[in-house]
Design a protein around this motif. Sequence first.
Motif, PDB file in Angstrom:
ATOM      1  N   LEU A 103       0.759  -1.279   0.094  1.00  0.00           N
ATOM      2  CA  LEU A 103      -0.199  -0.042  -0.170  1.00  0.00           C
ATOM      3  C   LEU A 103       0.782   1.222  -0.117  1.00  0.00           C
ATOM      4  CD1 LEU A 103      -3.206   0.239   0.127  1.00  0.00           C
ATOM      5  CD2 LEU A 103      -2.790   0.535   2.699  1.00  0.00           C
ATOM      6  N   TYR A 106       2.450   1.613  -3.561  1.00  0.00           N
ATOM      7  CA  TYR A 106       1.377   2.126  -4.350  1.00  0.00           C
ATOM      8  C   TYR A 106       1.060   3.894  -4.122  1.00  0.00           C
ATOM      9  CZ  TYR A 106      -3.061   3.299  -6.415  1.00  0.00           C
ATOM     10  OH  TYR A 106      -4.144   3.897  -7.193  1.00  0.00           O
ATOM     11  N   PRO A 199     -12.387   0.966  11.436  1.00  0.00           N
ATOM     12  CA  PRO A 199     -13.224   0.648  10.142  1.00  0.00           C
ATOM     13  C   PRO A 199     -13.537  -0.596   9.889  1.00  0.00           C
ATOM     14  CG  PRO A 199     -10.982   1.124   9.922  1.00  0.00           C
ATOM     15  CD  PRO A 199     -11.181   1.254  10.984  1.00  0.00           C
ATOM     16  N   TYR A 201     -13.339  -2.710   7.851  1.00  0.00           N
ATOM     17  CA  TYR A 201     -12.257  -3.734   7.153  1.00  0.00           C
ATOM     18  C   TYR A 201     -11.431  -4.250   8.357  1.00  0.00           C
ATOM     19  CZ  TYR A 201      -8.416  -0.337   6.995  1.00  0.00           C
ATOM     20  OH  TYR A 201      -7.502   0.542   7.379  1.00  0.00           O
TER      21      TYR A 201
ATOM     22  N   ILE B  95      -3.622  -3.819  -5.312  1.00  0.00           N
ATOM     23  CA  ILE B  95      -4.017  -2.829  -4.371  1.00  0.00           C
ATOM     24  C   ILE B  95      -4.269  -1.604  -5.226  1.00  0.00           C
ATOM     25  CG2 ILE B  95      -3.317  -1.473  -2.229  1.00  0.00           C
ATOM     26  CD1 ILE B  95      -2.470  -3.522  -1.074  1.00  0.00           C
ATOM     27  N   GLY B  96      -5.280  -1.337  -5.516  1.00  0.00           N
ATOM     28  CA  GLY B  96      -5.480   0.182  -6.120  1.00  0.00           C
ATOM     29  C   GLY B  96      -6.157   1.104  -5.374  1.00  0.00           C
ATOM     30  N   LEU B  97      -6.720   0.671  -4.209  1.00  0.00           N
ATOM     31  CA  LEU B  97      -7.527   1.711  -3.646  1.00  0.00           C
ATOM     32  C   LEU B  97      -7.026   1.592  -2.107  1.00  0.00           C
ATOM     33  CD1 LEU B  97     -10.675   0.713  -5.259  1.00  0.00           C
ATOM     34  CD2 LEU B  97      -9.356   2.809  -5.607  1.00  0.00           C
ATOM     35  N   PHE B  98      -7.149   2.724  -1.166  1.00  0.00           N
ATOM     36  CA  PHE B  98      -6.982   2.754  -0.022  1.00  0.00           C
ATOM     37  C   PHE B  98      -8.102   2.231   0.959  1.00  0.00           C
ATOM     38  CE2 PHE B  98      -2.804   4.386  -0.628  1.00  0.00           C
ATOM     39  CZ  PHE B  98      -2.952   5.441  -1.423  1.00  0.00           C
ATOM     40  N   PRO B  99      -8.030   1.086   1.786  1.00  0.00           N
ATOM     41  CA  PRO B  99      -9.003   0.619   2.252  1.00  0.00           C
ATOM     42  C   PRO B  99     -10.016   1.455   3.578  1.00  0.00           C
ATOM     43  CG  PRO B  99      -7.312  -0.308   3.205  1.00  0.00           C
ATOM     44  CD  PRO B  99      -6.555   0.464   1.987  1.00  0.00           C
ATOM     45  N   HIS B 100      -9.146   2.530   3.783  1.00  0.00           N
ATOM     46  CA  HIS B 100     -10.013   3.305   5.007  1.00  0.00           C
ATOM     47  C   HIS B 100     -10.800   4.590   4.344  1.00  0.00           C
ATOM     48  CE1 HIS B 100      -5.931   4.969   4.333  1.00  0.00           C
ATOM     49  NE2 HIS B 100      -6.244   6.217   4.930  1.00  0.00           N
ATOM     50  N   MET B 101     -10.746   4.582   3.239  1.00  0.00           N
ATOM     51  CA  MET B 101     -11.059   6.059   2.406  1.00  0.00           C
ATOM     52  C   MET B 101     -12.482   5.379   1.455  1.00  0.00           C
ATOM     53  SD  MET B 101      -8.073   8.130   0.939  1.00  0.00           S
ATOM     54  CE  MET B 101      -6.694   8.424   1.814  1.00  0.00           C
ATOM     55  N   LEU B 109      -8.221  11.928  -4.229  1.00  0.00           N
ATOM     56  CA  LEU B 109      -7.162  12.116  -3.057  1.00  0.00           C
ATOM     57  C   LEU B 109      -6.074  13.050  -3.764  1.00  0.00           C
ATOM     58  CD1 LEU B 109      -5.578  11.352  -0.493  1.00  0.00           C
ATOM     59  CD2 LEU B 109      -4.786   9.431  -1.661  1.00  0.00           C
ATOM     60  N   VAL B 110      -5.716  12.853  -4.759  1.00  0.00           N
ATOM     61  CA  VAL B 110      -4.464  13.650  -5.525  1.00  0.00           C
ATOM     62  C   VAL B 110      -4.997  15.006  -5.750  1.00  0.00           C
ATOM     63  CG1 VAL B 110      -3.018  13.818  -7.383  1.00  0.00           C
ATOM     64  CG2 VAL B 110      -3.176  11.872  -6.271  1.00  0.00           C
ATOM     65  N   ARG B 145     -13.784  -2.377   0.252  1.00  0.00           N
ATOM     66  CA  ARG B 145     -14.124  -3.616   0.460  1.00  0.00           C
ATOM     67  C   ARG B 145     -15.566  -4.061   0.198  1.00  0.00           C
ATOM     68  NH1 ARG B 145     -15.006  -0.811   5.056  1.00  0.00           N
ATOM     69  NH2 ARG B 145     -16.771  -1.117   6.180  1.00  0.00           N
ATOM     70  N   ARG B 159      -9.381   6.574 -10.595  1.00  0.00           N
ATOM     71  CA  ARG B 159      -8.530   7.434  -9.993  1.00  0.00           C
ATOM     72  C   ARG B 159      -7.108   7.992 -10.607  1.00  0.00           C
ATOM     73  NH1 ARG B 159      -4.735   8.033  -7.989  1.00  0.00           N
ATOM     74  NH2 ARG B 159      -3.913   6.195  -8.999  1.00  0.00           N
TER      75      ARG B 159
END
Lengths: 204, 375, 213
Positions: A103, A106, A199, A201, B95-101, B109-110, B145, B159
Motif C-alpha cells: 500500500l 502504491y 473501520p 475492514y 492494491i489500487g485503493l486505500f481501504p480506509h477511504m 485524493l490527489v 471492500r 483514480r
Amino acid sequence: MVILETVLEATWEHIVLVYTTLFVSIAVSIPLAFAALYSKKLEFVVMKFANLVQAVPSFAVVAIMVPLLGIGFTPAVVAIMLRALLPIIKNTYIGLSNVDPALIDYAEGIGLSQWQINIHIRLPNAYPAMFAGIKFAGILANSVAVLTAFIGSGGLGEIIFQGLIGYNTSTLLAGAIPAIMLAILIDLSFTMIEKKVTPGYMKG
Amino acid sequence: MQSKRLFDRIDSIQFKGVTKKYGSVFAVKDLDLEIQGGELLILIGPSGSGKTTALRMMNRMIEQDSGTVTINGLDTREVDPVRLRRNMGYVIQNIGLFPHMTIGENIGLVPKLEGWDKNRIEKRVRELLDFVSLPPEMFMNRYPRQLSGGQQQRIGLARAMAMDPPLFLMDEPFGALDPILRKQLQKEFVKIKNEINRTIVFVTHDIEEALILGDRIAIMDQAKLVQVGPPEELIFNPVNDLVADIVDAKRKFKHMDTLNVKDLMSPFEEKYAFDGKMEACDAVEEMTSKDIENAFVFDGEEFLGHVTMIDLMKCRTKAQKLADIARPVKNFQPLDSVALALSEMKKSKEHLAIVMDSKHPIGILVSDEVLLKLI
Amino acid sequence: MSTLQIIANVWDKHLMTMRTIEHLQMFSIALLLSIIIGVTVGVFIYMKPKTANTVLNFLNIVETIPDLALIVLLLPILKLGAGPTIAACVLYSILPIARNTYTGLKGVDEQYTYVAHAIGMSPREALFKVRIPMSLPLIAGGIRIALVFCMGVVTLGGLVAAGGLGTVLQNGIQLYQKDVILIAGLWTGLLAVFLDGFAGIVEKKLHERYGTW
C-alpha cells in the motif's frame, strides 16, 4: 464521616490529574512514535526504557518523585506519565508501522510525499491501536493517580488515606468507590471511541 | 501543494542504454526503447524479464544504474519524483485503493492534495465514475471492500485519470480477475483507450491481452529487449523462436479450423445462473458479492438471455425483473467449429455466447479478438 | 559519610532486610496461588468454551479497578495486613494467567492433538502431555505479567500494615527523608526489574523449547 462536597472535590481533582496526564502523554507519545519510525536507535532506546519502567511498582515510582521533584501536582503528573507513556507509544508505533508495504509502495507511485503518506495512510491506520493504547494508559493513570495523593496531589487517594489513618470503613469506601467508577467510565468511553475509529475492514 | 504540469502531451519517451543491476543479476540490460506519443505500448515477457522494472523506471520508483530515461526530452532524474508522479496515471494489479477511504475520497485524493476546492473535486469524481460506468450515487460513498474485483479495477482507472495525465503506467491491471471478467474489461478498455487518446505503457504477461490492446508490443526476456513492433509484425515476422513461442503463432492459428467450441469455451459455473424473476437491483448486489459482471438468465430450465452488470445499473430509475432485460444470445453446441461460431458472433457484434449440451448450459464462449482479426 | 555508609545506615534503621524478606514472602505466596488458580481457571474455560466470554469479561472488570481501591474493598472482609494484600494480588493476577492459558491451549495447532489421539492418547493424557506443554510459552508470558502486578500490589501492602518494602517507602515520604525514599525506591525497583528480567529469560527459553513459531 466524609461530606459529599469533599468527595466531589476530590473526584474533580482526580479527574483533572488523570486527564491532564493523558493529554500530555498523548502529545509526547505521538511525535515520539513518528520519530521512532525513522530512527531504529530511537525506537530501541525508547522501548527499552519504557519497558523497564513498567516493571517497577507504581508506589515506588510515585515515591521516588519526592526526592527528585518534590511534592504536589507536577511530580504526580510525571509519576503517572512514566506509567502511561509506554502503552501509548508502543501501540501508536505498531499502528503506524503495521501498514501493508504494498500500500505504501502504491501511495508513492501515485505521487504522495512521505509526509502525506504519514498523514493520510499511516495515521488513519493507527487509530484503532492508538486508542486501545490510550484506553489502557487511562486505566493505569487512574490507578496511579490514587497513589499520588500520598505525595500531595489531591484526588480520591486523599480520602482513602484519611480512611486508612482512622481505619474508617465508610471513609475508605467513599474514596474507593468513586475511583472504581471512574475506572469503569474511562474503560467504557474509550471502548466506544475505539469502536467508532475501527473501520469495518479491520474488525474481526 | 500545486505541481505544475510538466507536459501537456507526450511526444516521445526514450530509454537510452538503461541498465539496472541487483547484486550480480541484471534486471534490465542496455535497454534502448522509444515510446511514441499517443500509442499504447505493451511490455510483455516471462517473469524476471525486466518489464515491471522498466515501467517503474519511468516514474522513478526504481532508479537506473546507467543510461537515461527522458520524457519529451526531459531527463526523469532532473525532476522531483513526487512531481513527476503527479503528472502520470499509475494503475497496478492488486492494491489500487486505500481501504480506509471511500471511493469518492480515493478518486479525489490527489486533486485534494493539489489544492482543488471541494466542489471541483466532487464534480470531477462524478464525471469519472460515469466514465467507468459506475453510477456515482451508488458508489461514491462506498468502501473498497464493498466492491467486486471488477468494480475495484474500474475505480483504480478512474483514480488514475483524476488529474487528466498525458501518460498512463499500467502494471497488469487485469491480472487478478477471472478470465471472463478480464475479457470484458479488456473490451471496455479498448473503447476507453480510443476515447481518452493518451500515451499508455502497459505491462502484462498475457499475450492475448497484448494482441488485443497493443498498438505496439515490446517483448522482453532476461533483462533484454527482444523485439518491438505492431502485433502483425510479431506474429508473422518473429525475430526468433522465443518470440514465436510467446505469440503462440504456430499452435493456435495453424489449427484454427480444427478447433471446436468446447476447446475454447470457459466452463459454465453455477454462479452465472440467475432466475428471471429476480429484481434488477438485487441482481447487482448479488453479482457484486459473487465478483462477476455477467449473468445468464433462466426461467426454470429455459434459457432467456444474457445481462451485464452495467445494463442493470439503470435499475434505480425503473424496477425491472431480469427476465425483461435479458438479451438473447447465440447458442452453440460443444462440437461446433470455433471459426464458424466466432464469425457468426462477429456478424451480429456479440461478444458472449452460451454453449449448451442438449438442455444444459455447459460453457460460455467469449469472442476472441485475436482470432477474429485473423479469420 | 560515604554513600555506602549512608545506605548501610538506612538499611539497618528501617529494617530493610526484614522488609525485603516479608515482601518476597508475600509475593511468592501470592504468585503461587495466582498460578494455581489462574491456570485452573484457564483450563476450565478452555474445556467449557461457552463460559469463556463471561469469565474473561468479569476478570477484565476486576483488572480496571485501581490497585489500592481493590485492597480497600477487601479490608472489611480480611482486615489489615497481608490478607487483603495477597488476596488483591491474586485477583489481579488471575486474568493474565487465565487468559494466556486459554489462548495458549486454543492456539495449539489441531494437527498435534490429532496425532496425539491417533497414537492412542486419552483426551486427558493429550491435555497434559501435549496441549499444556505446548502452551507453556504463553502461560509463562501471563505469569510474567502477573509477576509485575504482584510486585506492585505487595508494595502497596505497606500502606495497610502488611509490612514489606512499601512500609519503608511510606515512612520515608511521611518523614520527608529523601535518602530513605531513594534507597528503598531504587531497591524495590531493582528487585522488580530483576524478577521481570528473569521471567523474561524463562519465557524465552520455553519459547525455544516448546514454541512452534
